[in-house]
Design an enzyme around this catalytic site. Sequence first.
Site, PDB file in Angstrom:
ATOM      1  N   TYR A 120     -27.766  20.399  33.520  1.00  0.00           N
ATOM      2  CA  TYR A 120     -27.220  19.043  33.396  1.00  0.00           C
ATOM      3  C   TYR A 120     -27.545  18.405  32.045  1.00  0.00           C
ATOM      4  O   TYR A 120     -26.735  17.658  31.485  1.00  0.00           O
ATOM      5  CB  TYR A 120     -27.686  18.173  34.579  1.00  0.00           C
ATOM      6  N   ALA A 148      -1.987  16.911  32.305  1.00  0.00           N
ATOM      7  CA  ALA A 148      -2.170  15.528  32.772  1.00  0.00           C
ATOM      8  C   ALA A 148      -1.871  14.523  31.657  1.00  0.00           C
ATOM      9  O   ALA A 148      -1.292  13.451  31.907  1.00  0.00           O
ATOM     10  CB  ALA A 148      -3.594  15.338  33.283  1.00  0.00           C
ATOM     11  N   HIS A 162     -19.048  12.012  43.420  1.00  0.00           N
ATOM     12  CA  HIS A 162     -20.013  13.108  43.215  1.00  0.00           C
ATOM     13  C   HIS A 162     -21.110  12.719  42.239  1.00  0.00           C
ATOM     14  O   HIS A 162     -21.813  13.588  41.723  1.00  0.00           O
ATOM     15  CB  HIS A 162     -19.296  14.375  42.737  1.00  0.00           C
TER      16      HIS A 162
END
Length: 239
Positions: free
Chosen positions: A58, A224, A113
């Site tokens: 992370y 997108a 999340h």
Amino acid sequence: MSALAAKRIVILTGAGISAESGIKTFRAADGLWEEHRIEDVATPEGFAANPERVQRFYNGRRRQLLSDAVKVNPAHIALAELEKRFDGECLLVTQNIDDLHERAGSDDPIHMHGELLKMHCTRSGEVFEIHGDIHAELSCACCGKTGTLRPHVVWFGEMPLQMPCIEAALSQCDLFIAVGTSGNVYPAAGFVQLARHAGAHSIEVNLEASSQHSYFDEHRHGLASEVLPRLCEEILASS
Ligand code: BV8
């Protein structure tokens, strides 16, 4: 009346909306999970077994997110514009832990999340902003101890955040749009079925058919950053 003439929209985004901003998705050939086993870096068991490995995973993603290379793209901007100009209700729910929706101007998206730029104390649950690395020597502002801080991220087997609020919005929406998600992770993957049950029109915006493809009324496949601005303009013109 056009199916886009909505009054209550729920939008769900996944890693694909941030792909053109330079952030790796999970399941692409060079995706995040290609380099790591999910069990090792995105489960409480993996964290308990090897906290340093999980913190490294992370900390690396946080550094990348905060680097100059990562910027919002037209898809994030289109959603922020829609939220501002749409005269009905518009809830943005993201599976992503990056802050690109906020940087584009979205107010208060639900990060179901969690968030990469937050950490929480495993003793008190208190949540703090973090832009640097989390490591075992970092002392917690609430209990003064070290070794108690973890990424404020929902791992597999943990309950996603703000589910009651999300489920209430899905039960009343008349338009559901999923953007850039493969539809592999639950409960997010099941949202289209909840929206359909509420009678909503559902649109999948993705590079390719997702695992939930058959539940969507409409499919707009492509990048997108190209598909979403057009769709948002159509929604604004219809409402
Ligand atoms: C839970 C945070 C219950 C960490 C993540 C049935 C019901 C309920 C649960 C389960 C169930 N079956 C199985 C489960 C368990 C599990 C699960 O779903 N497992 C899967 C693997 C089968 N779910 C859970 O554990 C969840 N918790 O259910 O709790 C509970 C009940 C009581 C008490 C306690 C608990 C928690 C899941 C959350 C896990 N954490 N992330 C982190 O980010 O590191 S999940 C992770 O994968 C991401 O957050 C992301 O949300 C998720 C899905 O990935 P996507 O976003 O879809 O990304 P992906 O790469 O897969 O796809 C990208 C797509 O974009 C592709 O389709 C691609 O074509 C497209 N794309 C790419 N570029 C573009 C594009 N599209 C458009 N334009 C482009 N440019």
